[in-house]
Motif scaffolding. Structure first.
Motif, PDB file in Angstrom:
ATOM      1  N   ARG A   1       0.511  -1.290  -0.303  1.00  0.00           N
ATOM      2  CA  ARG A   1       0.175  -0.348   0.434  1.00  0.00           C
ATOM      3  C   ARG A   1       0.562   1.511  -0.299  1.00  0.00           C
ATOM      4  N   GLU A   2       2.019   1.309   0.867  1.00  0.00           N
ATOM      5  CA  GLU A   2       2.810   2.434   0.874  1.00  0.00           C
ATOM      6  C   GLU A   2       3.767   2.503  -0.548  1.00  0.00           C
ATOM      7  N   ALA A   3       4.074   1.858  -0.409  1.00  0.00           N
ATOM      8  CA  ALA A   3       5.058   2.196  -1.958  1.00  0.00           C
ATOM      9  C   ALA A   3       4.340   1.919  -3.208  1.00  0.00           C
ATOM     10  N   TYR A   4       3.160   1.587  -3.598  1.00  0.00           N
ATOM     11  CA  TYR A   4       2.191   0.899  -4.772  1.00  0.00           C
ATOM     12  C   TYR A   4       0.854   1.936  -4.772  1.00  0.00           C
ATOM     13  N   GLY A   5       0.816   2.387  -3.413  1.00  0.00           N
ATOM     14  CA  GLY A   5      -0.598   2.765  -3.377  1.00  0.00           C
ATOM     15  C   GLY A   5      -2.107   2.183  -3.462  1.00  0.00           C
ATOM     16  N   THR A   6      -1.347   0.586  -3.644  1.00  0.00           N
ATOM     17  CA  THR A   6      -2.671  -0.260  -3.543  1.00  0.00           C
ATOM     18  C   THR A   6      -2.398  -1.483  -2.928  1.00  0.00           C
ATOM     19  N   THR A   7      -3.060  -2.460  -3.053  1.00  0.00           N
ATOM     20  CA  THR A   7      -2.592  -3.421  -2.231  1.00  0.00           C
ATOM     21  C   THR A   7      -3.718  -4.893  -3.527  1.00  0.00           C
ATOM     22  N   THR A   8      -2.554  -5.810  -2.444  1.00  0.00           N
ATOM     23  CA  THR A   8      -3.107  -6.941  -3.363  1.00  0.00           C
ATOM     24  C   THR A   8      -4.938  -7.576  -3.366  1.00  0.00           C
ATOM     25  N   ASP A   9      -5.304  -6.621  -2.906  1.00  0.00           N
ATOM     26  CA  ASP A   9      -6.859  -7.039  -2.308  1.00  0.00           C
ATOM     27  C   ASP A   9      -7.621  -6.183  -3.414  1.00  0.00           C
ATOM     28  N   ALA A  10      -7.125  -5.332  -3.469  1.00  0.00           N
ATOM     29  CA  ALA A  10      -8.257  -3.961  -4.182  1.00  0.00           C
ATOM     30  C   ALA A  10      -7.848  -3.817  -5.566  1.00  0.00           C
ATOM     31  N   ALA A  11      -6.543  -4.797  -5.949  1.00  0.00           N
ATOM     32  CA  ALA A  11      -6.136  -5.177  -7.836  1.00  0.00           C
ATOM     33  C   ALA A  11      -7.106  -5.817  -7.648  1.00  0.00           C
ATOM     34  N   ALA A  12      -7.612  -6.955  -7.028  1.00  0.00           N
ATOM     35  CA  ALA A  12      -7.520  -8.408  -6.949  1.00  0.00           C
ATOM     36  C   ALA A  12      -9.269  -7.616  -7.710  1.00  0.00           C
ATOM     37  N   ALA A  13     -10.084  -6.928  -6.768  1.00  0.00           N
ATOM     38  CA  ALA A  13     -11.909  -6.836  -7.222  1.00  0.00           C
ATOM     39  C   ALA A  13     -11.560  -6.022  -8.772  1.00  0.00           C
ATOM     40  N   ARG A  14     -10.435  -4.927  -8.720  1.00  0.00           N
ATOM     41  CA  ARG A  14     -10.515  -4.112  -9.964  1.00  0.00           C
ATOM     42  C   ARG A  14      -9.637  -4.839 -11.017  1.00  0.00           C
ATOM     43  N   LEU A  15      -9.068  -6.281 -11.278  1.00  0.00           N
ATOM     44  CA  LEU A  15      -8.679  -6.885 -11.983  1.00  0.00           C
ATOM     45  C   LEU A  15      -9.593  -8.685 -11.938  1.00  0.00           C
ATOM     46  N   PRO A  16     -10.296  -8.317 -12.075  1.00  0.00           N
ATOM     47  CA  PRO A  16     -10.813 -10.698 -11.506  1.00  0.00           C
ATOM     48  C   PRO A  16     -10.743 -10.817 -12.526  1.00  0.00           C
ATOM     49  N   THR A  17     -10.437 -10.704 -13.853  1.00  0.00           N
ATOM     50  CA  THR A  17     -10.034 -12.626 -14.877  1.00  0.00           C
ATOM     51  C   THR A  17      -8.405 -11.871 -14.858  1.00  0.00           C
ATOM     52  N   THR A  18      -7.172 -11.498 -13.808  1.00  0.00           N
ATOM     53  CA  THR A  18      -5.963 -11.617 -14.108  1.00  0.00           C
ATOM     54  C   THR A  18      -5.487 -12.043 -13.075  1.00  0.00           C
ATOM     55  N   PRO A  19      -4.834 -13.464 -12.639  1.00  0.00           N
ATOM     56  CA  PRO A  19      -4.949 -14.341 -11.294  1.00  0.00           C
ATOM     57  C   PRO A  19      -3.781 -13.266 -10.407  1.00  0.00           C
ATOM     58  N   PRO A  20      -4.334 -12.958  -9.007  1.00  0.00           N
ATOM     59  CA  PRO A  20      -3.853 -12.189  -9.021  1.00  0.00           C
ATOM     60  C   PRO A  20      -1.605 -12.047  -7.608  1.00  0.00           C
ATOM     61  N   CYS A  21      -1.486 -13.040  -8.712  1.00  0.00           N
ATOM     62  CA  CYS A  21      -0.067 -13.534  -7.832  1.00  0.00           C
ATOM     63  C   CYS A  21       0.700 -13.140  -9.095  1.00  0.00           C
ATOM     64  N   SER A  22      -0.333 -12.979 -10.296  1.00  0.00           N
ATOM     65  CA  SER A  22       0.798 -12.438 -11.629  1.00  0.00           C
ATOM     66  C   SER A  22       1.419 -10.786 -10.965  1.00  0.00           C
ATOM     67  N   TYR A  23       0.827  -9.944 -10.371  1.00  0.00           N
ATOM     68  CA  TYR A  23       1.157  -8.882  -9.932  1.00  0.00           C
ATOM     69  C   TYR A  23       2.078  -8.694  -8.268  1.00  0.00           C
ATOM     70  N   CYS A  24       0.582  -9.702  -7.587  1.00  0.00           N
ATOM     71  CA  CYS A  24       1.230  -9.660  -6.160  1.00  0.00           C
ATOM     72  C   CYS A  24       2.587 -10.102  -5.692  1.00  0.00           C
ATOM     73  N   GLY A  25       2.737 -11.385  -6.605  1.00  0.00           N
ATOM     74  CA  GLY A  25       4.446 -11.564  -7.034  1.00  0.00           C
ATOM     75  C   GLY A  25       5.211 -10.584  -7.211  1.00  0.00           C
ATOM     76  N   VAL A  26       5.063 -10.069  -8.472  1.00  0.00           N
ATOM     77  CA  VAL A  26       6.002  -9.193  -8.845  1.00  0.00           C
ATOM     78  C   VAL A  26       6.129  -7.570  -7.599  1.00  0.00           C
ATOM     79  N   TRP A  27       5.039  -7.616  -7.165  1.00  0.00           N
ATOM     80  CA  TRP A  27       5.616  -6.625  -6.513  1.00  0.00           C
ATOM     81  C   TRP A  27       6.435  -7.028  -4.742  1.00  0.00           C
ATOM     82  N   ARG A  28       5.928  -7.595  -4.697  1.00  0.00           N
ATOM     83  CA  ARG A  28       6.552  -8.074  -3.514  1.00  0.00           C
ATOM     84  C   ARG A  28       8.445  -8.731  -3.729  1.00  0.00           C
ATOM     85  N   ARG A  29       8.454  -8.772  -4.882  1.00  0.00           N
ATOM     86  CA  ARG A  29       9.821  -9.752  -5.431  1.00  0.00           C
ATOM     87  C   ARG A  29      10.428  -7.799  -5.401  1.00  0.00           C
TER      88      ARG A  29
END
Ligand code: SF4
Length: 306
Positions: A116-144
């Motif tokens: 949230r502090e680094a990207y201004g969003t969260t995995t939960d918020a992104a998952a709601a915004r992008l329902p057809t994109t597997p959450p791991c695709s951005y969540c893993g990128v952000w974490r790494r």
């Protein structure tokens, strides 16, 4: 089933080695494999800072506990644990509690960084915004990305990851299936310093996931069993199943996949001259905005409401 090293009852069978081990011999065996891999991947490390990625799950908890055991007593070595809070309701807060418990018990400095502090969003918020994109695709990128940037800011000389043998074998197969030999060559453990990247090491690379779990239970390492609510949507699940089936019918497949990865990395080599820099955040990038910033832009309307 009796232990191959003594007469006690075995707690695990190791078809890839043709042996069974009791709790005591399994514990010793896991520690020995970890110690050897750590010293192979971080040779003659007697001075400097080592960061350990700590989610609070079993693998990273064991990685921290054993890194602490083998390195913390060296007077010139500093350990720092780094946890990333991706913003996953009901999940990450639990594993972070376990992570804090372990770092306090070991007396290890612990940094928690938030998506949230680094990207201004969260995995939960992104998952709601992008329902057809597997959450791991951005969540893993952000974490790494956050792990690397935080390790750089420490600054750390190496970043220990809790990847076990199963994780790495699955990753090799995933990259083969995508035809991405470059990514196979860049996988942890890093054999060469890459500009902008803290070298990643994986001292649990020789230990199957089941043995890491048993080790954590046998030795009382605190960890949390919570499963991410998005885990069922991960592409990795298919590869987990395939690797498991191959290992069942051909013991030693996981080690063979890792050997293939090592040979490919040696043949291809890893570019050590600096990769391009993301024009938005400055992180290493293949050219243009990095994947973390690209995903951030995709969820931009959710930023601020996360
Ligand atoms: Fe993120 Fe996927 Fe891991 Fe969940 S399973 S924490 S969504 S990378």
């Amino acid at each position: 089933m009796r232990c191959s090293a003594c007469s006690r009852l075995a707690v695990v069978d190791q078809p890839y080695r043709g042996s069974h081990l009791c709790g005591e011999h399994l514990t010793r065996s896991v520690e020995e494999r970890f110690r050897r891999a750590l010293h192979r991947q971080l040779p003659r490390f007697s001075r400097g800072t080592v960061a350990v990625a700590l989610s609070g799950g079993k693998d990273s908890a064991v990685a921290l506990r054993l890194t602490h055991r083998y390195l913390a007593s060296r007077p010139g070595v500093r350990l720092v644990a780094i946890s990333v809070d991706e913003g996953i309701e009901g999940y990450r807060s639990r594993t972070l509690t376990a992570a804090t418990q372990l770092t306090r018990a070991l007396g290890v400095e612990h940094r928690v960084v938030r998506v949230r502090e680094a990207y201004g969003t969260t995995t939960d918020a992104a998952a709601a915004r992008l329902p057809t994109t597997p959450p791991c695709s951005y969540c893993g990128v952000w974490r790494r990305s956050l792990l690397n940037e935080t390790a750089r800011s420490v600054p750390a000389d190496a970043l220990v990851l809790g990847f076990n043998l199963d994780d790495l074998a699955q990753t090799v197969l995933m990259n083969f299936a995508r035809g991405d030999l470059g990514r196979i060559a860049r996988m942890a453990p890093h054999r060469a310093q890459q500009e902008g990247m803290v070298p990643r090491v994986a001292p649990l690379a020789d230990v199957p996931e089941r043995e890491v779990y048993l080790y954590a239970r046998l030795t009382g390492v605190p960890f949390d069993h919570a499963e991410c609510p998005y885990a069922g949507r991960a592409a990795r699940n298919r590869f987990r199943e395939v690797v498991w089936q191959l290992e069942e019918s051909m013991p030693g497949t996981r080690q063979a996949l890792l050997r293939a990865q090592g040979e490919i990395a040696a043949l291809i080599g890893v570019p050590t001259d600096g990769p391009a820099r993301c024009p938005v955040c400055g992180a290493p990038s293949a050219g243009g905005p990095c994947r973390g910033c690209t995903f951030r832009r995709m969820v931009e309307p959710a930023v601020g409401t996360a």
